[in-house]
Scaffold this motif. Structure first.
Motif, PDB file in Angstrom:
ATOM      1  N   ILE A 199      31.368  31.051  43.972  1.00  0.00           N
ATOM      2  CA  ILE A 199      32.199  30.654  42.828  1.00  0.00           C
ATOM      3  C   ILE A 199      31.522  30.993  41.507  1.00  0.00           C
ATOM      4  O   ILE A 199      32.170  31.470  40.563  1.00  0.00           O
ATOM      5  N   SER A 200      30.222  30.793  41.433  1.00  0.00           N
ATOM      6  CA  SER A 200      29.505  31.071  40.185  1.00  0.00           C
ATOM      7  C   SER A 200      29.440  32.562  39.872  1.00  0.00           C
ATOM      8  O   SER A 200      29.211  32.955  38.721  1.00  0.00           O
ATOM      9  N   GLN A 201      29.662  33.426  40.876  1.00  0.00           N
ATOM     10  CA  GLN A 201      29.601  34.875  40.667  1.00  0.00           C
ATOM     11  C   GLN A 201      30.948  35.485  40.263  1.00  0.00           C
ATOM     12  O   GLN A 201      31.008  36.641  39.847  1.00  0.00           O
ATOM     13  N   ILE A 202      32.029  34.694  40.384  1.00  0.00           N
ATOM     14  CA  ILE A 202      33.358  35.242  40.122  1.00  0.00           C
ATOM     15  C   ILE A 202      33.503  35.705  38.676  1.00  0.00           C
ATOM     16  O   ILE A 202      34.108  36.753  38.407  1.00  0.00           O
ATOM     17  N   SER A 203      32.931  34.953  37.733  1.00  0.00           N
ATOM     18  CA  SER A 203      33.073  35.308  36.317  1.00  0.00           C
ATOM     19  C   SER A 203      32.181  36.478  35.917  1.00  0.00           C
ATOM     20  O   SER A 203      32.323  37.014  34.816  1.00  0.00           O
ATOM     21  N   THR A 204      31.278  36.888  36.800  1.00  0.00           N
ATOM     22  CA  THR A 204      30.378  38.008  36.472  1.00  0.00           C
ATOM     23  C   THR A 204      30.629  39.174  37.433  1.00  0.00           C
ATOM     24  O   THR A 204      31.339  40.117  37.106  1.00  0.00           O
ATOM     25  N   THR A 205      30.066  39.086  38.635  1.00  0.00           N
ATOM     26  CA  THR A 205      30.215  40.159  39.614  1.00  0.00           C
ATOM     27  C   THR A 205      31.661  40.393  40.015  1.00  0.00           C
ATOM     28  O   THR A 205      32.082  41.542  40.220  1.00  0.00           O
ATOM     29  N   GLY A 206      32.425  39.309  40.125  1.00  0.00           N
ATOM     30  CA  GLY A 206      33.801  39.436  40.594  1.00  0.00           C
ATOM     31  C   GLY A 206      34.848  39.503  39.503  1.00  0.00           C
ATOM     32  O   GLY A 206      36.044  39.388  39.787  1.00  0.00           O
ATOM     33  N   ARG A 207      34.429  39.724  38.253  1.00  0.00           N
ATOM     34  CA  ARG A 207      35.380  39.670  37.142  1.00  0.00           C
ATOM     35  C   ARG A 207      36.459  40.738  37.258  1.00  0.00           C
ATOM     36  O   ARG A 207      37.640  40.474  37.036  1.00  0.00           O
ATOM     37  N   ARG A 208      36.061  41.952  37.605  1.00  0.00           N
ATOM     38  CA  ARG A 208      37.035  43.050  37.691  1.00  0.00           C
ATOM     39  C   ARG A 208      38.098  42.768  38.762  1.00  0.00           C
ATOM     40  O   ARG A 208      39.303  42.986  38.542  1.00  0.00           O
ATOM     41  N   ILE A 209      37.650  42.267  39.920  1.00  0.00           N
ATOM     42  CA  ILE A 209      38.594  41.946  40.981  1.00  0.00           C
ATOM     43  C   ILE A 209      39.505  40.803  40.561  1.00  0.00           C
ATOM     44  O   ILE A 209      40.706  40.806  40.845  1.00  0.00           O
ATOM     45  N   ALA A 210      38.922  39.805  39.862  1.00  0.00           N
ATOM     46  CA  ALA A 210      39.725  38.660  39.425  1.00  0.00           C
ATOM     47  C   ALA A 210      40.837  39.099  38.482  1.00  0.00           C
ATOM     48  O   ALA A 210      41.978  38.632  38.591  1.00  0.00           O
ATOM     49  N   ILE A 211      40.518  40.001  37.573  1.00  0.00           N
ATOM     50  CA  ILE A 211      41.517  40.434  36.587  1.00  0.00           C
ATOM     51  C   ILE A 211      42.571  41.333  37.229  1.00  0.00           C
ATOM     52  O   ILE A 211      43.774  41.090  37.118  1.00  0.00           O
ATOM     53  N   ILE A 212      42.109  42.388  37.915  1.00  0.00           N
ATOM     54  CA  ILE A 212      43.051  43.345  38.493  1.00  0.00           C
ATOM     55  C   ILE A 212      43.708  42.775  39.746  1.00  0.00           C
ATOM     56  O   ILE A 212      44.941  42.705  39.850  1.00  0.00           O
ATOM     57  N   GLY A 213      42.889  42.369  40.704  1.00  0.00           N
ATOM     58  CA  GLY A 213      43.419  41.866  41.964  1.00  0.00           C
ATOM     59  C   GLY A 213      44.180  40.564  41.813  1.00  0.00           C
ATOM     60  O   GLY A 213      45.213  40.363  42.447  1.00  0.00           O
ATOM     61  N   GLY A 214      43.663  39.672  40.963  1.00  0.00           N
ATOM     62  CA  GLY A 214      44.322  38.383  40.777  1.00  0.00           C
ATOM     63  C   GLY A 214      45.721  38.525  40.207  1.00  0.00           C
ATOM     64  O   GLY A 214      46.681  37.940  40.716  1.00  0.00           O
ATOM     65  N   ASN A 215      45.857  39.311  39.154  1.00  0.00           N
ATOM     66  CA  ASN A 215      47.173  39.507  38.542  1.00  0.00           C
ATOM     67  C   ASN A 215      48.109  40.290  39.456  1.00  0.00           C
ATOM     68  O   ASN A 215      49.303  39.979  39.562  1.00  0.00           O
ATOM     69  N   ALA A 216      47.576  41.320  40.135  1.00  0.00           N
ATOM     70  CA  ALA A 216      48.401  42.102  41.057  1.00  0.00           C
ATOM     71  C   ALA A 216      48.890  41.231  42.208  1.00  0.00           C
ATOM     72  O   ALA A 216      50.060  41.303  42.609  1.00  0.00           O
ATOM     73  N   SER A 217      48.003  40.392  42.748  1.00  0.00           N
ATOM     74  CA  SER A 217      48.361  39.532  43.867  1.00  0.00           C
ATOM     75  C   SER A 217      49.409  38.505  43.465  1.00  0.00           C
ATOM     76  O   SER A 217      50.371  38.254  44.200  1.00  0.00           O
TER      77      SER A 217
END
Length: 280
Positions: A199-217
């Protein structure tokens, strides 16, 4: 079936394949899926402010769906540990429409015509055969196949629940916004217990996936739920699973997976199934 519904679901299929590719391509599958799920939250909040809270009649569906989505997420994370995108994805997605059709005939008033059943069988059959072929071709451990099948059962479960739930809610995006909030809580607990530090890595390492993948999903499933207001759930599910075609393309172009004659044959069968559903 109306063309605008078909186009909406096909668009959702592409976005669904996109975020699955991101999860499969990430080194840490839990981080990848966690980033997608947490990426839902901002847009879910905005949508609920705009659309309002779903009515109380839809809440039993929301609570059950949140549980089924959690099972889907857990098994998908682990399935991707044992196979490629073009192996896990077809099995998990292909069995769901078939299970929905069976459930419709056994337990529900089936909404599906005979021609639509033929189209569903073509789409799902082509997808499943492709996935099974990929497993045997690469000698992937049977664990991956089992986990993919279980994932497909959860997909069928939440697809049915949400299909009826959104009809009670009357608003696809408002319903899904609340579902996101209900699902995020137990999924966060799962990540904290079994994948500490993710969870602590989502805002750093996983930011790109969160923005692109999260909105697309979010947009992808929102469109699917909207389509369930206008077409039979099993048909929408089958059309949604054409995301496998996009997964094949993305897996080949982005992840470097091979595109074979067998994959071409599967593509043609699925496309014929889509045409059949359009003509139904």
């Amino acid at each position: 079936m109306e063309l605008n519904v078909i186009l909406a679901v096909l668009g959702a299929a592409f976005m669904h394949a996109l975020w699955n590719m991101q999860v499969r391509g990430s080194a840490d599958k839990a981080l990848g899926l966690g980033a997608v799920m947490f990426g839902h939250v901002p847009i879910a909040i905005v949508v609920m402010i705009w659309a309002g809270l779903p009515p109380l009649s839809s809440w039993p569906y929301l609570l059950l769906s949140a549980f089924l989505h959690l099972g889907y997420q857990i098994f998908l994370i682990n399935a991707y540990r044992f196979g490629e995108l073009t192996q896990i994805y077809p099995i998990a997605r292909g069995v769901a429409p078939l299970l929905i059709v069976v459930a419709g005939f056994l337990f529900l008033d089936s909404e599906v015509t005979q021609i639509e059943i033929i189209g569903i069988l073509m789409v799902s059959g082509g997808i499943i055969l492709h996935g099974v072929f990929q497993f045997f071709r690469t000698k992937t451990p049977v664990t991956g196949l089992v986990l993919a099948l279980i994932t497909g059962c959860f997909i069928a479960g939440y697809s049915l629940v949400d299909g009826f739930g959104v009809r009670h809610a009357g608003s696809a995006f408002g319903y899904y916004g609340m579902l996101v909030m209900l699902n995020t809580i137990p999924f966060s607990l799962y990540l904290r217990v079994f994948h500490p530090g993710v969870i602590s890595q989502i805002s750093t390492t996983g930011r790109r996936i969160a923005i692109i993948g999260g909105n697309a999903s979010y947009l992808a499933y929102g469109l699917v739920l909207w389509a369930c207001l206008h077409a039979p759930i099993a048909v929408v599910s089958a059309l949604r699973e054409t995301s496998v075609l996009f997964a094949l393309l993305l897996g080949t172009l982005v992840l470097g997976e091979k595109f074979t004659l067998a994959k071409l044959a599967v593509t043609l069968v699925i496309l014929l199934g889509v045409i059949t559903l359009r003509l139904a």
